[in-house]
Scaffold this motif. Structure first.
Motif, short mmCIF file in Angstrom:
data_model
loop_
_atom_site.label_atom_id
_atom_site.label_comp_id
_atom_site.label_asym_id
_atom_site.label_seq_id
_atom_site.Cartn_x
_atom_site.Cartn_y
_atom_site.Cartn_z
N ALA A 81 0.82 -1.22 0.00
CA ALA A 81 0.00 0.00 0.00
C ALA A 81 0.85 1.26 0.00
CB ALA A 81 -0.94 0.00 1.21
N CYS A 82 2.15 1.14 0.30
CA CYS A 82 3.02 2.33 0.29
C CYS A 82 3.08 2.97 -1.08
CB CYS A 82 4.44 1.95 0.73
SG CYS A 82 4.58 1.48 2.46
N PHE A 83 2.85 2.19 -2.12
CA PHE A 83 3.05 2.67 -3.49
C PHE A 83 1.76 3.09 -4.16
CE2 PHE A 83 6.36 -0.46 -2.41
CZ PHE A 83 7.46 0.38 -2.47
N GLN A 84 0.64 3.09 -3.42
CA GLN A 84 -0.60 3.62 -3.96
C GLN A 84 -0.48 5.13 -4.12
OE1 GLN A 84 -3.70 2.51 -1.22
NE2 GLN A 84 -3.48 0.30 -1.61
N PRO A 85 -1.09 5.71 -5.15
CA PRO A 85 -0.99 7.16 -5.36
C PRO A 85 -1.38 7.99 -4.15
CG PRO A 85 -1.92 6.11 -7.29
CD PRO A 85 -1.81 5.04 -6.25
N SER A 86 -2.45 7.61 -3.45
CA SER A 86 -2.89 8.40 -2.30
C SER A 86 -1.88 8.32 -1.16
CB SER A 86 -4.26 7.91 -1.80
OG SER A 86 -4.19 6.56 -1.37
N THR A 87 -1.24 7.16 -1.00
CA THR A 87 -0.24 7.02 0.06
C THR A 87 1.01 7.83 -0.29
OG1 THR A 87 -1.02 4.72 0.14
CG2 THR A 87 0.78 5.32 1.62
N LEU A 88 1.41 7.80 -1.54
CA LEU A 88 2.58 8.57 -1.97
C LEU A 88 2.36 10.07 -1.75
CD1 LEU A 88 3.55 6.63 -5.22
CD2 LEU A 88 4.79 6.65 -3.04
N CYS A 89 1.11 10.53 -1.92
CA CYS A 89 0.79 11.94 -1.63
C CYS A 89 0.98 12.25 -0.15
CB CYS A 89 -0.64 12.25 -2.05
SG CYS A 89 -0.88 12.38 -3.84
N THR A 90 0.61 11.30 0.70
CA THR A 90 0.82 11.47 2.15
C THR A 90 2.30 11.61 2.46
OG1 THR A 90 -1.18 10.22 2.71
CG2 THR A 90 0.51 10.40 4.42
N TYR A 91 3.11 10.76 1.83
CA TYR A 91 4.56 10.82 2.09
C TYR A 91 5.15 12.14 1.60
CZ TYR A 91 4.30 5.88 3.32
OH TYR A 91 4.00 4.68 3.92
N SER A 92 4.67 12.65 0.48
CA SER A 92 5.16 13.93 -0.03
C SER A 92 4.84 15.06 0.95
CB SER A 92 4.55 14.24 -1.40
OG SER A 92 5.01 13.31 -2.37
N ALA A 93 3.65 15.03 1.52
CA ALA A 93 3.26 16.06 2.49
C ALA A 93 4.11 15.96 3.75
CB ALA A 93 1.78 15.92 2.84
N ARG A 94 4.42 14.74 4.18
CA ARG A 94 5.25 14.56 5.36
C ARG A 94 6.69 15.01 5.10
NH1 ARG A 94 3.26 8.66 7.74
NH2 ARG A 94 1.18 9.34 8.43
N LEU A 95 7.18 14.80 3.89
CA LEU A 95 8.51 15.29 3.55
C LEU A 95 8.55 16.81 3.64
CD1 LEU A 95 11.39 14.80 2.48
CD2 LEU A 95 10.45 14.87 0.16
N ALA A 96 7.50 17.45 3.17
CA ALA A 96 7.43 18.92 3.26
C ALA A 96 7.43 19.36 4.73
CB ALA A 96 6.19 19.43 2.55
N GLU A 97 6.77 18.61 5.59
CA GLU A 97 6.76 18.94 7.02
C GLU A 97 8.15 18.79 7.62
OE1 GLU A 97 5.94 19.68 11.02
OE2 GLU A 97 4.89 20.28 9.19
N LEU A 98 8.87 17.74 7.24
CA LEU A 98 10.24 17.56 7.73
C LEU A 98 11.14 18.70 7.24
CD1 LEU A 98 10.70 13.69 7.30
CD2 LEU A 98 10.74 14.96 9.46
N ALA A 99 10.91 19.16 6.02
CA ALA A 99 11.69 20.28 5.50
C ALA A 99 11.43 21.55 6.33
CB ALA A 99 11.34 20.53 4.03
N THR A 100 10.19 21.74 6.75
CA THR A 100 9.86 22.88 7.61
C THR A 100 10.58 22.78 8.95
OG1 THR A 100 7.68 23.11 6.58
CG2 THR A 100 7.96 24.10 8.76
N ARG A 101 10.62 21.58 9.51
CA ARG A 101 11.31 21.38 10.78
C ARG A 101 12.81 21.63 10.62
NH1 ARG A 101 8.51 15.62 12.64
NH2 ARG A 101 6.34 16.32 12.49
N ARG A 102 13.37 21.18 9.53
CA ARG A 102 14.79 21.41 9.25
C ARG A 102 15.08 22.91 9.16
NH1 ARG A 102 17.33 22.48 4.43
NH2 ARG A 102 19.54 21.91 4.26
N ALA A 103 14.20 23.64 8.46
CA ALA A 103 14.40 25.08 8.30
C ALA A 103 14.33 25.81 9.65
CB ALA A 103 13.34 25.64 7.35
N PHE A 104 13.59 25.24 10.61
CA PHE A 104 13.52 25.83 11.93
C PHE A 104 14.73 25.46 12.79
CE2 PHE A 104 12.60 24.88 16.41
CZ PHE A 104 12.38 26.16 16.89
#
Length: 424
Positions: free
Chosen positions: A291-314
């Motif tokens: 299920a990790c490779f379903q399109p909807s799941t991949l969208c979740t992972y992309s959003a989480r990566l963006a959140e990690l990038a925000t934490r890194r910037a802080f």
């Protein structure tokens, strides 16, 4: 009845294998135990130590596991893993990384640790030396030691982004050297190896008939990207071994699922070892991972990566504001490797003092090797923003009024671990 905690030597302990002397405790886990004891006493603890995302598996993955159990997918699988998952990984590398990797070259394993164990079991023998950077993930040394090899740890400072270079490999290759073990992005530093450098290393090692293992478990967790597609070392050569995992990018740490990508010629050896050492990886985790490779799941992972990038910037400027030097800003994973020698000549003691006084867990450099062991600490920003902000304020309070050290050469890297060769 004997006390369960009795440490009196017995016949069994007297017969322990001598190789255990080459494996030292993982200090981050020791700090976690210390933190747990403080929490049990009611102290508030913020964990910036352990390398585990605060995100867990998305609902689609949990649902896939439930369905697998309801449908009776609970028996042994082939030792190499179920074919649909191997094919899904193959498709993922084509779609995301732009490389063709046949499903037959993909081996599903019991976590990245299981993958490293299989690789070392196949390639490392008594007396073998394996080059790796210092600092690096400590268990890498221990997997080599478990098969009676020696890790030859080469000091790597900020000038090489804490990574091996081709010249380092050439200069430190010896008669007993059999290969190199690299990580990109790296734990503890969060730095990646430039593709041109990695290509040169691979060519050099192959010219010496050695093996190249590249740990890419933080692949996908990158925050600067100069190429149109995320990078994998497989784009440089198919004659290498890739270690990867569902733990970090896919947030399935407790599911213990990873994989190897290997040259086809190694498949019979790896399959034989996997059959005997593991029988098979977790069947439930394998079906869930589809299920990790379903399109909807991949969208979740992309959003989480963006959140990690925000934490890194802080976290990077926040740590700098404490007087912690960050000589190389991380481009991947979720770690920052900080020089705290302005404040201490012993980072290990400092981390324990911070934990006791203000309840923040950070990890000393001594976990990761010899070079910089007493002046570096690793900070994980895999925590939600409010926790990161509170941790920084606690640290600010800890250092308020504290006088920096004076003078040069206050910190000496004199830590040594058994079973490793340290190149001066």
């Amino acid at each position: 009845m004997a006390d369960k905690a009795d440490s009196t030597p017995t016949t069994m302990t007297k017969t322990l294998a001598s190789r255990l002397a080459n494996i030292v405790p993982f200090h981050v886990m020791e700090l976690q135990k210390m933190a747990a004891a403080l929490e049990a006493d009611g102290k508030s603890i913020i964990h910036l130590g352990i390398g585990e995302p605060d995100f867990t598996a998305p609902p689609q993955v949990i649902e896939a596991a439930t369905v697998a159990m309801q449908n009776g997918h609970l028996q042994y699988t082939p030792a190499l893993g179920i074919l649909p998952l191997r094919q899904a990984i193959s498709d993922h590398y084509r779609d995301v990384y732009g490389v063709e990797v046949g499903a037959e070259r993909i081996v599903i394993t019991a976590g990245a640790s299981g993958a490293l164990l299989l690789a070392c079991a196949a390639l490392v023998e008594k007396g073998s030396e394996v080059l790796m950077p210092d600092p690096c993930y400590p268990c890498n040394r221990h997997f080599v030691a478990a098969f009676e090899g020696r890790s030859k740890c080469v000091p790597c400072g900020p000038e090489s982004r804490f990574q091996l270079t081709d010249n380092m490999v050439k200069n430190h290759w010896g008669p007993d050297t059999k290969g190199v073990l690299l990580a990109s992005p790296s734990n503890p530093t969060g730095t990646s190896i430039p593709p041109s450098t990695l290509s040169s290393i691979i060519n050099t090692v192959h010219s010496k008939n050695g093996f190249v293992i590249v740990d890419e478990i933080y692949g996908g967790l990158t925050y600067t990207n100069d190429s149109p597609k995320p990078f994998t070392a497989l784009s440089l050569s198919s004659d290498i071994i890739i270690i990867n995992s569902f733990s970090k990018y896919f947030h399935m740490t407790g599911w213990r699922l990873g994989y190897l990508i290997i040259p086809a010629a190694l498949l019979p050896a790896i399959e034989k070892l996997s059959q005997n050492l593991f029988i098979c990886p977790s069947v439930i985790a394998q079906h869930a991972a589809l299920a990790c490779f379903q399109p909807s799941t991949l969208c979740t992972y992309s959003a989480r990566l963006a959140e990690l990038a925000t934490r890194r910037a802080f976290i990077i400027p926040a740590l700098k504001s404490l007087g912690w030097e960050i000589p190389v800003e991380p481009d991947g994973a979720f770690y920052v490797y900080c020089d705290v020698s302005r404040w201490t000549a012993d980072a290990d003691s400092l981390t324990r003092e911070i934990l006791r006084d203000v309840g923040v867990v950070v990890v000393p450099g001594m976990d990761f090797g010899v070079w910089g062991a007493k002046k570096y600490v690793r900070v994980s920003y895999a925590q939600r923003m409010e926790k990161l902000g509170e941790a920084v304020e606690r640290l600010r309070g800890f250092f308020e009024g504290r006088r920096p050290l004076r003078g040069e050469g206050l910190v000496k890297d004199d830590v040594r671990h058994e079973g490793m060769v340290v190149e001066e």
